[in-house]
Scaffold this active site. Structure first.
Site, PDB file in Angstrom:
ATOM      1  CG  ASP A 164     -14.936  -5.730   4.379  1.00 32.93           C
ATOM      2  OD1 ASP A 164     -14.661  -5.271   5.512  1.00 32.93           O
ATOM      3  OD2 ASP A 164     -14.963  -5.022   3.358  1.00 32.93           O
ATOM      4  CD1 TRP A 165     -14.680  -4.883  11.310  1.00 29.96           C
ATOM      5  CD2 TRP A 165     -13.533  -5.967   9.729  1.00 29.96           C
ATOM      6  NE1 TRP A 165     -13.414  -5.154  11.799  1.00 29.96           N
ATOM      7  CE2 TRP A 165     -12.700  -5.818  10.851  1.00 29.96           C
ATOM      8  CE3 TRP A 165     -13.027  -6.650   8.614  1.00 29.96           C
ATOM      9  CZ2 TRP A 165     -11.391  -6.297  10.890  1.00 29.96           C
ATOM     10  CZ3 TRP A 165     -11.721  -7.130   8.654  1.00 29.96           C
ATOM     11  CH2 TRP A 165     -10.942  -6.947   9.787  1.00 29.96           C
TER      12      TRP A 165
END
Ligand code: NOJ
Length: 738
Positions: A298-299
Site C-alpha cells: 500500500d502507498w
C-alpha cells in the site's frame, strides 16, 4: 545515498498525510512529462515477436515467456519493475510529478525488452484518482447487499471496463477484508462481515475486472480492520481466527478468482508490518495458498529494504525509497540474493503475460471519456438491487403515486450522499438527489426541508401525508467513525419528524450500521448505503414500488453501542498500539449467536413488498464421505421457495452449518446462498451445493484444514436469525483428511 535518505524521510512523514486521506488526488504533470505517455504507447504497439525477443511470442505458455524474459533482463531493469516511478510518496503534488498523467501508481515501460508500463488506478465504485467522465457506482457494500452473484460480476465488468478504457492496466480493487469493527471507516468499500460471503463476492468481482483487460489488485492483505492508527496498529490475532475468518476471501481470490496481485496493508499482524511479514507473505500466501502473482505495498506501507525483499514483498508503491537504489545496493552487498530479485520480477511478469498485457493494445488514456448510458443504467440497477427494506409497518410502503411527500434532511435534497471518502472517491458526473427523483416519479406534492431547523422540518412533515427523512454518515478511509451514532443532530431530526407525522420513513445513506434509538417511532426504515450517481432515481423506484426490494444485510445492525463484538477498547481501537482480536471466531453474527445477544437487524435480513415461504428441505447424502477438505460441491441442499404474496419479488435462500460442539465453532455459519425470482403464488425448487470446507476447521498444530467425523446441522431460511428448516447429516472422511 544522502539524497535518497532525504527523500525517504520526507516520504515517511508524507505517509501520514497520504494515509490520513489517500484521496489519491489527480497529479499535476508538466506537459513535457505527459508526452512520454504517447511515446510509450507507440513503443508498445510496434513490438514484433522477433527471434531476439522470443518472449513476445504469444503462443508460448506464460511461464515459459517469463523465464525467457527474465534471462534477458539486467539488474537495473529488474529493479525498475520492483517499485513505482513516484520519486516520493506525495504523488499527487507538483513536488512529485509522475511520468504519466493520472494514475496513482506507475512502473515505466522497458522498451528494449517490450515490457509495457504499468498504470495503476484506484476506485472501488468507479475509476478514482480524480478521473473525469466516469460512472459513479454505488458503494461495494450496496452491490454486495443484493446477494446477487451475477450483479456483482457485472459490477466488476463495468468497473474493469472503465478502468481499461482509461488506460489503467492494474485496477486497485476490490477491498475484500471482513468487516470486524462496525465503526470501520472503510466498511462501505468492503462486502460485509462473513468470510464465505466475502469470498463469493470477491471471486466474481475479480473475474469481472480481469475479463475487461486490467489486472485486479485485491486489498488490503491482511488484518486491515480499522483506520484508527492504521500506519502502526498491530492486530493481535490467533492463527485459527486468521485462517478461518480473515483469509478465506484471499484464498478464494487466488484459487477461484485467479487474481493477479494483492496489496499488503498498512497495519501490523502480530507485531510485524504486513509488507515484511514472512508468515503472511511466504508461509501463507506462497506456500499454503500457492499464490503466483505479485504483492505490492500500500502507498507508504513499505518499511524496510532487506526485510521486505527477503520476506516476500515484490513491489514497493508508489516510490523507490526502499526498492530503488537501496535494493540494488542490498543485492551488491549480498543482503538480498539475486534469486530473490528474480522471484519478485517473476511474480510481476507472470500475471502481466497471463493477462495479455504484452500482447494487447490498450486504446484509452486518462482523458478518455469512458462512461456510457449502459453503465448509467447499471449504476441505477445496483442501487435498486442493493437497497434494503428494514422496516415497513402496516405496509406503508410502497407509496401511492399521488401521496404528498415531505423530503427532509440535507441528504434528501441539497447534499445527497452518493459515496464514501478516501482513495476510492470517484468524481461523479452528476448525482440525482432524492428530492429530484421523488419529484420526477411522484404525482403528489413534494416539498423539502434541509433539517437544520427542527421546527421547520416538523412543520413540513406535518403538512404532508408521508415524511421521508434522509440521514447520512461521513465515512472515509483514514478515519473510523467515533461511534455508531448518526452524526450531528440527525437522531433529533428523526424524532422531531416522527412526532409530527406517524407516516415517517427513514432512509439511511450510510456506509455501515448506525444505532436507531428512534426505531419504534418511525413507520419505515430503508438502508440505501452510498447509492452512487443515480441515488434519487433508485430510491424513488423503491419507495413507489417500481422495484420490489430484495436486498439483505451483509452485516449485523446492533441495538446498542455495547452490544457489538468489539465493544472493548482493547479490541478497538486498541490500547498501546495493539488491537486484540479477542472475540476470535465470533465476528459479526457469530458473536450475537454465541452470546445470545439480540441484534436490531440480523445478518441476512431484508424485507420485500411480498412474502415468501421456504419448505421441504432435503440434504443429500445424509452420510457424507469426504476425501479432502478442498472438495467442491459435496452436499446438495434442496428447498422449495414460494412467493406467498401478491407481487413478483426475489428471495435469498441461505444455508448455515452448525458444527459438532467438539469442533469449537460459532453456533452456525453461512455456507451457501441463492437468490430466486418468483411470480405471485409461484414455487420453485432451489438447489445449493456445499463444499467440503463447510465441514472443516483449521487445525493449527497440523497447519491444515481438517474434517472431524460427526453430526453437522443444516439450517435453512432467509436470515441468520430466521432459519425455520433444519436437518442433520453425518460427515466422515477417507484418505488424507482425518
Ligand atoms: C491507500 C489505500 O489504503 C489503498 O486502498 C489505495 O489503493 C492506495 N492508497 C492508493 O491510492
Amino acid at each position: 545515498m544522502k539524497f535518497l535518505s532525504a527523500v525517504h524521510s520526507s516520504a515517511q512523514s508524507a505517509a501520514l498525510i497520504l494515509g490520513a486521506m489517500c484521496i489519491c488526488l489527480s497529479m499535476q504533470i508538466p506537459a513535457s512529462a505527459q508526452s512520454s505517455q504517447a511515446g510509450e504507447q507507440k513503443a508498445k504497439s510496434s513490438l514484433p515477436a522477433t527471434a531476439q525477443r522470443p518472449w513476445m511470442n504469444k503462443t508460448l505458455p506464460a511461464k515459459q515467456r517469463v523465464e525467457m524474459l527474465l534471462k534477458a533482463m539486467t539488474l537495473d531493469e529488474k529493479i525498475t519493475m520492483l517499485h513505482g516511478s513516484g520519486p516520493c510518496l506525495e504523488v499527487w503534488t507538483d513536488k512529485c510529478p509522475m511520468p504519466i498523467k493520472g494514475y496513482v501508481g506507475q512502473v515505466p515501460a522497458i522498451e528494449r525488452l517490450g515490457i509495457p508500463h504499468l498504470t495503476l488506478a484506484d476506485g472501488r465504485a468507479g475509476v478514482g484518482n480524480k478521473a473525469t467522465d466516469v460512472t459513479l457506482l454505488p458503494a461495494p457494500i450496496a452491490a454486495a447487499s443484493s446477494w446477487d452473484i451475477e450483479l456483482m460480476s457485472q459490477f466488476g465488468h463495468v468497473l474493469g471496463k472503465e478502468q481499461w478504457d482509461k488506460g489503467t492496466n492494474v485496477t486497485l480493487s476490490p477491498t475484500i477484508d471482513v468487516v470486524r469493527v462496525p465503526e470501520w471507516g472503510r466498511t462501505f468499500e468492503s462486502y460485509g462481515e462473513d468470510p464465505y460471503f466475502n469470498s463469493r463476492m470477491a471471486v466474481v468481482e475479480i473475474e469481472g475486472i480481469q475479463a475487461e483487460g486490467s489486472i485486479a489488485d485485491a486489498n488490503m492483505y491482511l488484518t486491515m480492520q480499522q483506520e484508527s492508527d492504521r500506519f502502526h496498529a498491530d492486530s493481535v490475532v490467533d492463527e485459527r481466527t486468521l485462517q478461518e475468518i480473515y483469509l478465506p476471501p484471499y484464498a478464494a481470490s487466488i484459487a477461484e478468482g485467479h487474481v493477479g496481485t494483492f496489496m499488503c496493508a498498512y497495519v501490523k499482524t502480530n507485531g510485524v508490518y504486513s509488507c515484511e511479514n514472512a508468515h503472511l507473505l511466504q508461509d501463507i500466501l506462497r506456500k499454503q495458498l500457492k499464490f503466483d502473482g505479485w504483492v505490492m505495498s500500500d502507498w507508504g506501507a513499505t518499511h524496510s529494504t532487506i526485510d521486505s525483499a527477503n520476506n516476500g514483498l515484490d513491489q514497493q508503491m508508489p516510490d523507490a525509497s526502499f526498492f530503488g537504489e537501496p535494493l540494488k545496493k542490498a543485492v551488491g552487498d549480498g543482503k538480498v540474493a539475486m534469486a530473490t530479485i528474480d522471484e519478485h520480477v517473476r511474480n510481476i511478469l507472470l500475471p502481466m503475460f497471463r493477462q495479455g498485457l504484452f500482447d494487447r493494445q490498450q486504446p484509452g488514456n486518462w482523458d478518455s471519456k469512458v462512461r456510457t448510458a449502459e453503465h448509467t443504467a447499471f449504476s441505477r440497477k445496483v442501487a435498486e438491487q442493493g437497497t434494503i427494506l428494514l422496516k415497513n409497518q402496516d405496509s406503508l410502503l410502497p407509496l401511492r403515486a399521488d401521496a404528498s411527500i415531505a423530503v427532509i434532511g440535507e441528504a434528501g435534497s441539497t447534499k445527497p450522499k452518493a459515496e464514501g471518502g478516501g482513495s476510492s472517491e470517484v468524481v461523479a458526473p452528476y448525482v440525482i438527489s432524492p428530492f429530484d427523483g421523488i419529484g420526477k416519479r411522484g404525482k403528489g406534492k413534494v416539498t423539502s426541508a434541509d433539517g437544520d431547523d427542527l421546527d421547520k422540518a416538523a412543520a413540513a412533515a406535518r403538512a404532508a401525508e408521508v415524511a421521508v427523512v434522509f440521514v447520512r454518515t461521513e465515512e472515509t478511509e483514514g478515519d473510523d467513525r467515533p461511534d455508531l451514532k448518526l452524526p450531528n443532530n440527525q437522531d433529533a431530526l428523526i424524532a422531531a419528524v416522527a412526532a409530527a407525522n406517524k407516516n415517517t420513513i427513514v432512509v439511511l445513506d450510510t456506509g455501515g450500521p448506525v444505532l436507531m434509538p428512534w426505531i419504534d417511532q418511525v413507520a419505515g426504515v430503508i438502508e440505501a448505503w452510498y447509492p452512487g450517481q443515480e441515488d434519487g432515481n433508485a430510491i424513488a423506484a423503491i419507495l413507489y414500488g417500481d422495484v420490489n426490494p430484495s436486498a439483505k444485510l451483509p452485516l449485523t445492525i446492533p441495538r446498542t453501542a455495547m452490544a457489538i463484538p468489539t465493544s472493548q477498547k482493547e479490541q478497538w481501537p486498541g490500547v498501546d498500539g495493539h488491537s486484540l482480536y479477542s472475540e476470535k471466531l465470533n465476528v459479526g453474527y457469530r458473536w450475537y449467536d454465541a452470546t445470545g445477544t439480540d441484534p436490531l437487524f440480523p445478518f441476512g435480513f431484508g424485507l420485500s413488498y411480498t412474502t415468501f415461504r421456504v419448505s421441504h428441505l432435503v440434504a443429500e447424502p445424509a452420510k457424507l464421505v469426504l476425501h479432502s477438505s478442498t472438495e467442491p460441491a459435496k452436499l446438495k441442499v434442496t428447498v422449495d421457495v414460494t412467493n406467498t404474496g401478491k407481487r413478483a419479488g426475489a428471495e435469498v435462500v441461505q444455508v448455515y452449518i452448525g458444527h459438532p460442539a467438539e469442533n469449537g465453532e460459532p453456533p452456525h455459519q453461512l455456507r451457501a446462498f441463492a437468490k430466486v425470482q418468483l411470480q405471485p403464488g409461484e414455487t420453485k425448487p432451489v438447489t445449493l451445493s456445499l463444499d467440503a470446507r463447510s465441514f472443516s476447521t483449521f487445525d493449527t498444530a497440523k497447519h491444515e484444514w481438517v474434517t472431524r467425523a460427526g453430526t453437522y446441522q443444516i439450517l435453512v431460511g432467509t436470515s441468520s436469525r430466521d432459519l425455520p428448516l433444519h436437518t442433520a447429516i453425518t460427515a466422515g472422511h477417507t484418505g488424507p483428511t482425518r
